[in-house]
Design an enzyme around this catalytic site. Structure first.
Site, short mmCIF file in Angstrom:
data_model
loop_
_atom_site.label_atom_id
_atom_site.label_comp_id
_atom_site.label_asym_id
_atom_site.label_seq_id
_atom_site.Cartn_x
_atom_site.Cartn_y
_atom_site.Cartn_z
CG HIS A 1 -1.85 0.93 1.39
ND1 HIS A 1 -1.94 2.50 1.59
CD2 HIS A 1 -3.86 1.11 0.72
CE1 HIS A 1 -2.69 2.95 1.43
NE2 HIS A 1 -3.73 2.05 1.33
CG ASP B 1 0.90 -2.38 6.01
OD1 ASP B 1 0.37 -2.46 6.98
OD2 ASP B 1 0.36 -2.12 5.68
CD GLN C 1 -6.72 -4.32 4.58
OE1 GLN C 1 -7.96 -4.78 4.63
NE2 GLN C 1 -6.55 -3.05 4.20
CE LYS D 1 -6.65 -0.06 6.39
NZ LYS D 1 -7.69 0.83 5.08
CB CYS E 1 -3.45 3.22 -1.69
SG CYS E 1 -4.69 5.19 -1.24
N1 7TS Z 1 -1.42 -0.83 4.86
C1 7TS Z 1 -1.83 -1.33 4.70
C2 7TS Z 1 -2.10 -3.15 3.89
C3 7TS Z 1 -3.60 -1.00 3.62
O1 7TS Z 1 -4.47 -2.01 3.59
C4 7TS Z 1 -3.97 0.54 4.59
C5 7TS Z 1 -5.58 1.05 4.27
C6 7TS Z 1 -3.25 1.39 4.97
C7 7TS Z 1 -1.66 0.40 5.00
C8 7TS Z 1 -3.04 2.22 5.04
O2 7TS Z 1 -3.96 2.73 6.31
P1 7TS Z 1 -4.34 3.56 7.26
O3 7TS Z 1 -5.73 3.46 8.30
O4 7TS Z 1 -3.94 3.89 7.73
O5 7TS Z 1 -5.81 4.54 6.38
N2 7TS Z 1 -6.27 0.36 2.77
C9 7TS Z 1 -7.53 0.64 2.02
C10 7TS Z 1 -7.95 0.51 1.23
O6 7TS Z 1 -7.77 -0.75 0.71
N3 7TS Z 1 -8.67 0.89 0.74
O7 7TS Z 1 -9.50 1.46 2.01
C11 7TS Z 1 -8.22 2.25 2.26
#
Ligand code: 7TS
Length: 412
Positions: free
Chosen positions: A122, A199, A202, A225, A365
């Protein structure tokens, strides 16, 4: 088997109708819905306890501090962290990674050094490392993604060099669903004395995770999430690493003592929590963790594996569909990206919305991964504990209907 019917009753939003149809919420990789217990934790906190933490001697402040630190204890236990002080609250996964790239990276990464990532990261786990490597004159390397959506691990030994300072990779791809073999990668990296950042944005919401079993050096994830509120992220790191890291943000709460010309940092974890934290949302994340533990992470994983099998089976029946990511549900999660010949994913998303189905269309992303897949965008359905196999069938039927609307159904 999870009692999905009963679980759904805990999520008031799932009773909503969208365009007159029952909501089918399949955008969980972007953010999950929240159970009543999480919403109530927020309302309870603001109606009964609200006060600032770590500073007052009055009752409300002591209660707020106990709730806030109590949530940290539960989250530490949830991921198997040996001490609550190794769990630091940030705003989200992105901020947790930036904390590491600044507070750890600026100290340890120098000119000519290398950071090893993967092609499926990501942007959150790519751009901070680009910024660090540009600042420090370091270089990024990447474990390639194979045609079947897994990492080309046979290339790992040659990618881990004398100059590699960090390996940073996702536990589960938000596009391909791939679950990466973290333990194997950690073993290979540690054999060369290289730390690993996982990371878990997910992974942590969907898999049983224990940081001691993974033996990772850093784990980052987001509350929103995993049934918790937005605005809270977590950084776990090994204690010795955190002790030797300098603070990321400076100000109140992160100091032990302050003079006009210098300060002494606070103990862990507060050294990394400058200013008033997001007290209410952290407490509500504690409630989300309680909820997940009550259902059981093993049960959630088993449910999602079955859902993935059912969803892949139903989607494969659709002529002209391309499914991305591993075929075997045992090595992947329930984020399923796809394209349908002749229909742009954004058009698909709009048509499905008219059927009450919420999913995401776009680059997720992960623009470098999109280029690797040879597409600008995909549609993505991502499932969670409250989704049913019936909803996977509704998705497949809606896709057939979308093909008819767009006139891409083959006429025999
Ligand atoms: N890493 C992964 C693997 C992710 O899927 C996401 C967000 C992030 C980092 C960033 O997370 P945040 O909470 O800091 O924004 N992924 C997604 C997605 O797949 N659709 O919207 C956000």
């Amino acid at each position: 088997m999870l009692d999905v019917h009963r679980i759904r009753k805990d999520f008031p939003i799932l009773e909503r109708r969208v365009h007159g149809k029952p909501l089918v919420y399949l955008d969980n990789a972007a953010t999950s819905q929240k159970p009543r217990a999480v919403v109530e934790a927020l309302v309870d906190y603001y109606t009964r306890t609200n006060a600032n933490v770590h500073r007052g001697i009055h009752t409300l402040s002591e209660e707020a501090t106990a709730l806030y630190e109590g949530a940290r204890d539960r989250i530490a236990r949830f991921i198997g962290a040996p001490k609550p002080g190794t769990v630091i609250f940030t705003r989200n996964t992105t901020e947790s990674i930036n904390l590491v790239s600044h507070a750890w990276g600026l100290k340890h990464v120098g000119p000519g050094d290398e950071i090893l990532l993967t092609e499926m990261e990501h942007h959150s786990n790519l751009v901070p490392w680009q910024v660090l490597s540009q600042t420090r004159g370091a270089k990024l390397k990447f474990i390639p993604v194979t045609g079947s959506g897994t990492l080309a691990l046979e290339e790992l030994p040659s990618l881990l060099s004398e100059r590699t300072k960090l390996v940073a990779l996702t536990q589960m791809s938000n596009v391909l669903g791939t679950i990466n073999p973290i333990q194997e990668i950690v073993r290979a990296a540690h054999a060369k004395g290289i730390p690993v950042l996982v990371d878990g944005a997910q992974g942590v919401p969907h898999l049983p995770v224990n940081v001691l079993d993974l033996n990772c050096d850093f784990l980052v994830f987001s509350s929103h999430k995993m049934l918790g509120p937005t605005g809270v992220g977590v950084l776990y790191a090994k204690e010795a690493i955190l002790e030797e890291m300098d603070p990321f943000l400076a100000g109140g709460d992160m100091i032990r003592d302050v003079w006009l010309d210098h300060s002494v940092w606070n103990d862990l974890p507060w050294k990394f929590e400058a200013g008033t934290p997001n007290i209410a949302d952290v407490i509500a994340l504690g409630a989300a963790v309680d909820y997940l533990e009550k259902i059981g992470m093993d049960e959630i994983r088993a449910h999602e594996e079955a859902l993935t099998r059912a969803a892949l089976g139903a989607l494969r029946q659709i002529e002209g569909i391309t499914l991305y990511g591993p075929e075997d549900p045992a090595i992947r999660g329930a984020a399923i990206s796809f394209n349908v010949n002749g229909i742009h994913p954004h058009d698909l998303g709009q048509l499905l919305d008219e059927e009450g189905i919420a999913l995401r269309a776009g680059h997720h992303c992960c623009k470098p991964l999109m280029r690797k897949l040879g597409v600008a965008a995909t549609a993505r359905a991502s499932f969670y504990l409250y989704n049913s196999e019936e909803e996977a069938r509704i998705l497949a039927q809606a896709l057939q209907k979308a093909k008819e609307v767009f006139g891409v159904v083959a006429h025999r």
